[in-house]
Design a protein around this motif. Structure first.
Motif, PDB file in Angstrom:
ATOM      1  N   ALA A  32      45.520  33.500  39.114  1.00  0.00           N
ATOM      2  CA  ALA A  32      45.747  34.641  40.722  1.00  0.00           C
ATOM      3  C   ALA A  32      44.107  34.944  41.066  1.00  0.00           C
ATOM      4  O   ALA A  32      43.846  35.451  42.290  1.00  0.00           O
ATOM      5  N   ILE A  33      42.849  35.005  40.385  1.00  0.00           N
ATOM      6  CA  ILE A  33      41.218  34.445  40.772  1.00  0.00           C
ATOM      7  C   ILE A  33      41.422  33.599  41.909  1.00  0.00           C
ATOM      8  O   ILE A  33      41.113  33.244  42.868  1.00  0.00           O
ATOM      9  N   HIS A  34      41.478  32.040  41.665  1.00  0.00           N
ATOM     10  CA  HIS A  34      42.151  30.623  42.359  1.00  0.00           C
ATOM     11  C   HIS A  34      42.521  30.893  43.763  1.00  0.00           C
ATOM     12  O   HIS A  34      41.799  31.016  45.006  1.00  0.00           O
ATOM     13  N   ILE A  35      43.340  32.049  43.990  1.00  0.00           N
ATOM     14  CA  ILE A  35      44.602  32.231  45.187  1.00  0.00           C
ATOM     15  C   ILE A  35      43.832  33.419  45.814  1.00  0.00           C
ATOM     16  O   ILE A  35      43.872  33.217  47.171  1.00  0.00           O
ATOM     17  N   ALA A  36      42.878  34.198  44.492  1.00  0.00           N
ATOM     18  CA  ALA A  36      42.400  35.279  46.046  1.00  0.00           C
ATOM     19  C   ALA A  36      40.909  34.740  46.531  1.00  0.00           C
ATOM     20  O   ALA A  36      40.881  34.988  47.988  1.00  0.00           O
ATOM     21  N   LEU A  37      40.464  33.447  45.288  1.00  0.00           N
ATOM     22  CA  LEU A  37      39.113  32.920  46.110  1.00  0.00           C
ATOM     23  C   LEU A  37      39.816  32.437  47.301  1.00  0.00           C
ATOM     24  O   LEU A  37      38.912  32.138  48.422  1.00  0.00           O
ATOM     25  N   SER A  38      40.360  31.646  47.329  1.00  0.00           N
ATOM     26  CA  SER A  38      40.988  30.652  48.437  1.00  0.00           C
ATOM     27  C   SER A  38      41.505  31.824  49.421  1.00  0.00           C
ATOM     28  O   SER A  38      41.106  31.531  50.997  1.00  0.00           O
ATOM     29  N   ALA A  39      42.161  32.805  49.634  1.00  0.00           N
ATOM     30  CA  ALA A  39      42.182  33.590  50.721  1.00  0.00           C
ATOM     31  C   ALA A  39      40.782  33.796  51.361  1.00  0.00           C
ATOM     32  O   ALA A  39      40.833  34.353  52.832  1.00  0.00           O
ATOM     33  N   LEU A  40      40.219  34.277  50.423  1.00  0.00           N
ATOM     34  CA  LEU A  40      38.981  34.862  50.807  1.00  0.00           C
ATOM     35  C   LEU A  40      37.935  33.655  51.463  1.00  0.00           C
ATOM     36  O   LEU A  40      36.592  33.511  51.359  1.00  0.00           O
ATOM     37  N   GLY A  41      38.300  32.221  51.687  1.00  0.00           N
ATOM     38  CA  GLY A  41      37.533  31.393  52.120  1.00  0.00           C
ATOM     39  C   GLY A  41      36.629  30.151  51.595  1.00  0.00           C
ATOM     40  O   GLY A  41      35.911  29.360  52.016  1.00  0.00           O
ATOM     41  N   GLU A  42      36.734  30.163  49.771  1.00  0.00           N
ATOM     42  CA  GLU A  42      36.406  29.779  49.188  1.00  0.00           C
ATOM     43  C   GLU A  42      37.304  28.701  48.305  1.00  0.00           C
ATOM     44  O   GLU A  42      38.177  28.888  47.165  1.00  0.00           O
ATOM     45  N   ALA A  43      38.080  27.938  48.986  1.00  0.00           N
ATOM     46  CA  ALA A  43      39.108  26.736  48.230  1.00  0.00           C
ATOM     47  C   ALA A  43      38.779  26.358  47.460  1.00  0.00           C
ATOM     48  O   ALA A  43      39.537  26.294  46.079  1.00  0.00           O
ATOM     49  N   THR A  44      37.614  25.769  47.418  1.00  0.00           N
ATOM     50  CA  THR A  44      37.677  24.539  46.605  1.00  0.00           C
ATOM     51  C   THR A  44      36.019  25.338  45.758  1.00  0.00           C
ATOM     52  O   THR A  44      34.559  24.993  46.059  1.00  0.00           O
ATOM     53  N   THR A  45      36.963  25.375  44.508  1.00  0.00           N
ATOM     54  CA  THR A  45      35.180  25.695  43.433  1.00  0.00           C
ATOM     55  C   THR A  45      34.834  24.754  42.384  1.00  0.00           C
ATOM     56  O   THR A  45      35.799  23.945  41.958  1.00  0.00           O
ATOM     57  N   THR A  46      33.614  24.503  42.929  1.00  0.00           N
ATOM     58  CA  THR A  46      33.163  23.329  42.117  1.00  0.00           C
ATOM     59  C   THR A  46      32.655  24.071  40.290  1.00  0.00           C
ATOM     60  O   THR A  46      32.487  23.174  39.479  1.00  0.00           O
ATOM     61  N   ARG A  47      32.569  25.737  39.920  1.00  0.00           N
ATOM     62  CA  ARG A  47      31.903  25.526  38.687  1.00  0.00           C
ATOM     63  C   ARG A  47      32.356  27.167  38.451  1.00  0.00           C
ATOM     64  O   ARG A  47      33.419  27.401  39.431  1.00  0.00           O
ATOM     65  N   PRO A  48      32.811  27.163  37.502  1.00  0.00           N
ATOM     66  CA  PRO A  48      33.690  28.302  36.067  1.00  0.00           C
ATOM     67  C   PRO A  48      33.273  29.812  37.120  1.00  0.00           C
ATOM     68  O   PRO A  48      32.102  29.436  36.993  1.00  0.00           O
ATOM     69  N   LEU A  49      34.069  30.581  37.143  1.00  0.00           N
ATOM     70  CA  LEU A  49      34.111  31.881  38.293  1.00  0.00           C
ATOM     71  C   LEU A  49      32.966  32.754  37.065  1.00  0.00           C
ATOM     72  O   LEU A  49      33.952  33.183  36.436  1.00  0.00           O
ATOM     73  N   ARG A  50      32.020  33.333  36.724  1.00  0.00           N
ATOM     74  CA  ARG A  50      31.479  34.433  36.073  1.00  0.00           C
ATOM     75  C   ARG A  50      30.499  35.708  36.724  1.00  0.00           C
ATOM     76  O   ARG A  50      30.414  35.998  36.967  1.00  0.00           O
ATOM     77  N   PHE A  51      32.137  36.821  36.371  1.00  0.00           N
ATOM     78  CA  PHE A  51      31.409  38.215  36.607  1.00  0.00           C
ATOM     79  C   PHE A  51      30.269  38.375  36.396  1.00  0.00           C
ATOM     80  O   PHE A  51      30.051  38.342  34.678  1.00  0.00           O
ATOM     81  N   ASP A  52      29.126  39.408  36.883  1.00  0.00           N
ATOM     82  CA  ASP A  52      28.382  40.647  35.752  1.00  0.00           C
ATOM     83  C   ASP A  52      29.207  41.040  35.002  1.00  0.00           C
ATOM     84  O   ASP A  52      30.262  41.242  35.241  1.00  0.00           O
ATOM     85  N   ARG A  53      28.807  41.717  33.627  1.00  0.00           N
ATOM     86  CA  ARG A  53      29.118  41.840  32.507  1.00  0.00           C
ATOM     87  C   ARG A  53      29.880  42.929  32.554  1.00  0.00           C
ATOM     88  O   ARG A  53      30.918  43.426  33.003  1.00  0.00           O
ATOM     89  N   LEU A  54      29.616  44.122  33.194  1.00  0.00           N
ATOM     90  CA  LEU A  54      29.729  45.388  33.731  1.00  0.00           C
ATOM     91  C   LEU A  54      29.872  46.079  35.010  1.00  0.00           C
ATOM     92  O   LEU A  54      28.304  45.863  35.976  1.00  0.00           O
ATOM     93  N   MET A  55      30.982  46.624  35.455  1.00  0.00           N
ATOM     94  CA  MET A  55      30.913  47.224  36.756  1.00  0.00           C
ATOM     95  C   MET A  55      31.002  48.718  36.799  1.00  0.00           C
ATOM     96  O   MET A  55      31.495  49.551  35.947  1.00  0.00           O
ATOM     97  N   ASN A  56      30.583  49.992  37.436  1.00  0.00           N
ATOM     98  CA  ASN A  56      30.254  51.084  37.682  1.00  0.00           C
ATOM     99  C   ASN A  56      31.124  50.683  38.611  1.00  0.00           C
ATOM    100  O   ASN A  56      31.824  51.414  39.100  1.00  0.00           O
ATOM    101  N   ILE A  57      32.341  52.022  37.866  1.00  0.00           N
ATOM    102  CA  ILE A  57      33.623  51.866  38.783  1.00  0.00           C
ATOM    103  C   ILE A  57      33.750  53.702  38.944  1.00  0.00           C
ATOM    104  O   ILE A  57      34.465  54.748  39.744  1.00  0.00           O
TER     105      ILE A  57
END
Length: 347
Positions: free
Chosen positions: A139-164
């Protein structure tokens, strides 16, 4: 395949009299954490003889999530499944986690993001309602492709905490809350498969926009005024030679390439070309080619009619000759086998 679902969870963890935890409740909790939430529990302990829990689980396409109400504290040790990202957010109470980069305290108003395959120890306090969301790699790869990053060469890492509680993270929670309310409403529009997939994609794409990660800068540049669909400004500062080779591979991904030929066509040595790829993409030219082909295979399998298409046809069309080799790399990248992708509803 069930596209949407919402159901109750309940159970009880009892002391076995020998200092351990047992009972159907513990087995059910472990199963739920693994199958629904993507947390593989190897050890569990509670701070009372009986630790009751209840909750609710939801399905939205590939995304699984829900909440657990825990009356007594519980400690869990294990790891995140290799195939998904896991988001943890206490609505009541608090939780403490120990992950690859050290301890993290998670309080209401924040979401903790754990990455695929990551070791985790989680301690949940008493009277805690813990929300958990499991987002598959695919699902992450599908969304990245839709956002213009179709070819990702490094594992996607999020910041650890998100303020909601404020800022962009709050917008994402509002969207998630709306979707939850839809899932709980009988006869809601979200029960229509196409609508459910639109909600699913919007939820993941919005997460990628509001919470910092490896590709945030590229996505922001892709969205900037004046940036077309054909390339993206983030490549403009790269060496001309590298951009030319990337264009050649992107336009003709099924050709059989040798590193010597790519370097010769670009007018540089093999060593120089390898250096450019590693500096700017973190992979070799041949690894980039494989990633590009895997992404195209993923897109083709998602769009395919399984009554007329099989995995081997797609694989061979994109230049893969060994099914075992293709399947292994595909699963590492997308967290599922090619056949599993083909069986997903189209769209």
């Amino acid at each position: 395949m069930t596209v949407t679902d919402a159901r109750e969870l309940t159970g009880e963890i009892a002391d076995d009299g020998r200092g351990g935890k047992t009972g159907a409740g513990l087995a059910e909790l472990r199963r739920l954490l693994a199958d629904v939430f993507g947390i593989l529990v190897e050890d569990a302990a509670g701070d009372a003889d009986r630790s009751r829990f209840r909750g609710r689980k939801y399905r939205l396409g590939q995304i699984l999530g829900g909440y657990l109400d825990l009356w007594q504290g519980v400690s869990l040790a294990g790891r995140i499944a290799d195939t998904s990202y896991v988001l943890l957010a206490p609505a009541l109470g608090s939780a403490d986690a120990v992950l690859d980069d050290g301890p993290v305290a998670v309080l209401p108003g924040h979401v903790l993001v754990a990455h695929p395959g990551e070791e985790m120890r989680l301690t949940v306090g008493r009277r805690c309602r813990l929300w958990i969301v499991n987002i598959p790699l695919s699902a992450i790869h599908i969304a990245l492709s839709a956002l213009g990053e179709a070819t990702t060469t490094r594992p996607l890492r999020f910041d650890r905490l998100m303020n909601i509680r404020q800022g962009p993270g709050q917008s994402w929670v509002r969207m998630a809350t709306l979707i939850r309310q839809e899932l709980e409403s009988e006869g809601a529009l979200v029960e229509v498969p196409d609508v459910a997939r639109a909600y699913e994609q919007a939820l993941v794409e919005t997460l990628l926009r509001v919470h910092r990660h490896t590709y945030s800068d590229q996505i922001e540049r892709q969205s900037a005024p004046g940036v077309g669909d054909g390339g993206g400004q983030h490549r403009d500062h790269w060496p001309r030679v590298l951009r030319a080779v990337l264009q050649q591979i992107d336009e003709h991904p099924t050709r059989r390439y040798r590193i010597d030929d790519l370097a010769g066509d670009a007018g540089v040595s093999t060593k120089t070309l390898q250096k450019y790829f590693r500096e700017h993409l973190g992979v070799t030219p041949i690894e980039y080619l494989r990633i590009r082909r895997l992404d195209l295979a993923h897109q083709a399998l998602l769009a395919a009619d399984r009554s007329t298409t099989n995995v081997e046809t797609v694989m061979r069309r994109l230049g893969f000759r060994s099914y075992g080799h293709f399947s292994r790399h595909y699963q590492q990248r997308f967290g599922q086998l090619p056949g599993d992708t083909l069986r997903l509803p189209p769209g």
